[in-house]
Design an enzyme around this catalytic site. Structure first.
Site, short mmCIF file in Angstrom:
data_model
loop_
_atom_site.label_atom_id
_atom_site.label_comp_id
_atom_site.label_asym_id
_atom_site.label_seq_id
_atom_site.Cartn_x
_atom_site.Cartn_y
_atom_site.Cartn_z
CB SER A 10 85.15 8.64 43.78
OG SER A 10 84.51 9.64 44.56
CG HIS A 35 89.08 8.11 45.94
ND1 HIS A 35 90.41 8.35 46.15
CD2 HIS A 35 88.53 9.31 45.65
CE1 HIS A 35 90.66 9.65 45.98
NE2 HIS A 35 89.52 10.26 45.69
CG ASP A 37 86.50 12.24 46.49
OD1 ASP A 37 87.72 12.47 46.41
OD2 ASP A 37 85.88 11.57 45.64
CG MET A 39 84.98 17.42 48.86
SD MET A 39 84.03 17.73 47.38
CE MET A 39 84.65 16.42 46.31
CG HIS A 68 91.25 13.17 47.59
ND1 HIS A 68 90.68 13.37 46.34
CD2 HIS A 68 92.15 14.17 47.76
CE1 HIS A 68 91.21 14.44 45.80
NE2 HIS A 68 92.10 14.96 46.63
CG MET A 70 89.94 17.44 47.91
SD MET A 70 88.71 16.88 46.72
CE MET A 70 88.14 15.41 47.57
CG MET A 139 93.62 16.71 42.28
SD MET A 139 92.44 15.43 42.73
CE MET A 139 90.93 16.00 41.94
CG ASP A 175 90.31 11.96 42.21
OD1 ASP A 175 89.28 11.69 41.57
OD2 ASP A 175 90.32 12.32 43.41
C1 DX5 Z 1 86.83 15.43 42.75
C2 DX5 Z 1 87.05 14.16 43.52
C3 DX5 Z 1 86.96 12.94 42.68
C4 DX5 Z 1 85.64 12.73 42.01
C5 DX5 Z 1 85.91 12.05 40.70
O1 DX5 Z 1 87.07 16.50 43.58
O2 DX5 Z 1 88.33 14.17 44.14
O3 DX5 Z 1 87.37 11.77 43.40
O4 DX5 Z 1 84.74 11.96 42.74
O5 DX5 Z 1 84.74 11.97 39.98
P1 DX5 Z 1 84.70 11.62 38.44
O6 DX5 Z 1 85.38 10.28 38.28
O7 DX5 Z 1 83.25 11.57 38.14
O8 DX5 Z 1 85.45 12.70 37.71
ZN ZN Z 2 89.13 12.26 45.05
#
Ligand code: DX5
Ligand code: ZN
Length: 229
Positions: A10, A35, A37, A39, A68, A70, A139, A175
């Site tokens: 990620s 990956h 993320d 948000m 991904h 969110m 998750m 994840d």
């Molecule tokens: C959290 C994200 C993850 C995050 C994982 O909301 O969806 O992808 O980056 O980070 P680690 O591997 O550090 O838990």
């Molecule tokens: Zn993620």
């Protein structure tokens, strides 16, 4: 389908001033997918990447760009994230009342579709989506931040989902809090795609990328041992 172990770093844990070089470095060091993320400061308490950022990452990604989302609402933004170059778009079941429609909208863009479940959402909630999706994302932290502690109930949830999937060609992605210690638990339960942010980027940099390689290999080795062991 290919159920071999895939490591998806990620880039939430990358150097935000240097994404192109970070993406090239993790791929050169053995990442299978990248990956990303996304948000929105609403569905999750953090803000990251709009479609122009995804479009800027795209030319650097030679493997597979796994986006991904969110965000809530999701549907108004699907076309823009697909046009920006996502290979797969994953949306959260909890992000709105019409996840079935959301998955249809993702597939209509010609990209792969994933559905994600927060730690508090039961496995059974995706039963009637399994004939539509290419991936289920379990998750193992509450989404929003990297570096959180792995939530162990995701292991049993993964096992249930693996049984529900049966012969369908669907990946199970994990994840949150994935490390060489937690990876074997979820792989043994049926996961094949492991997202890792802090566990891949810790200790390395684009000037010292071999650390990324060591971190990726440590997760992969632990995961593969759980398959054969
Ligand atoms: C959290 C994200 C993850 C995050 C994982 O909301 O969806 O992808 O980056 O980070 P680690 O591997 O550090 O838990
Ligand atoms: Zn993620």
């Amino acid at each position: 389908m290919d159920r071999s172990i895939k490591i998806a770093p990620s880039i939430l844990s990358a150097d935000f001033a240097n994404f192109g070089a970070e993406i090239r470095a993790i791929e050169a060091q053995g990442a299978d997918w990248v990956h990303v993320d996304v948000m929105d400061g609403h569905f999750v308490p953090n803000l990251t990447f709009g479609p122009p950022a995804i479009a800027a990452f795209r030319p650097h990604v030679k493997t597979f760009m796994d986006v991904h989302l969110m965000i809530a609402p999701v549907d108004p933004y699907i076309e823009a994230y697909a046009a920006a170059g996502a290979d797969m778009i994953t949306a959260h079941l909890e992000a709105g009342p019409h996840i079935h429609r959301t998955i249809q909208a993702i597939k209509a863009q010609g990209v792969k579709a994933g559905v994600s479940l927060n730690p508090g959402t039961p496995a059974e909630a995706i039963e009637y989506l399994l004939d539509m999706v290419d991936m289920v994302l379990v998750m193992t932290v509450n989404p929003g931040f990297g570096g959180q502690k792995f939530i162990h109930s995701g292991v049993e949830k993964t096992r249930k989902i693996r049984q529900m999937i049966g012969d369908r060609p669907i990946h199970i992605q994990i994840d949150g809090g994935v490390t060489p210690e937690t990876a074997p638990l979820v792989v043994e339960a049926g996961a094949d795609v492991l997202v890792a942010g802090s566990a891949v980027f810790k200790g390395g940099s684009v000037k010292n990328p071999q650390v990324y390689g060591e971190n990726i290999r440590a997760i992969r080795a632990a995961a593969e041992a759980a398959r054969t062991g």
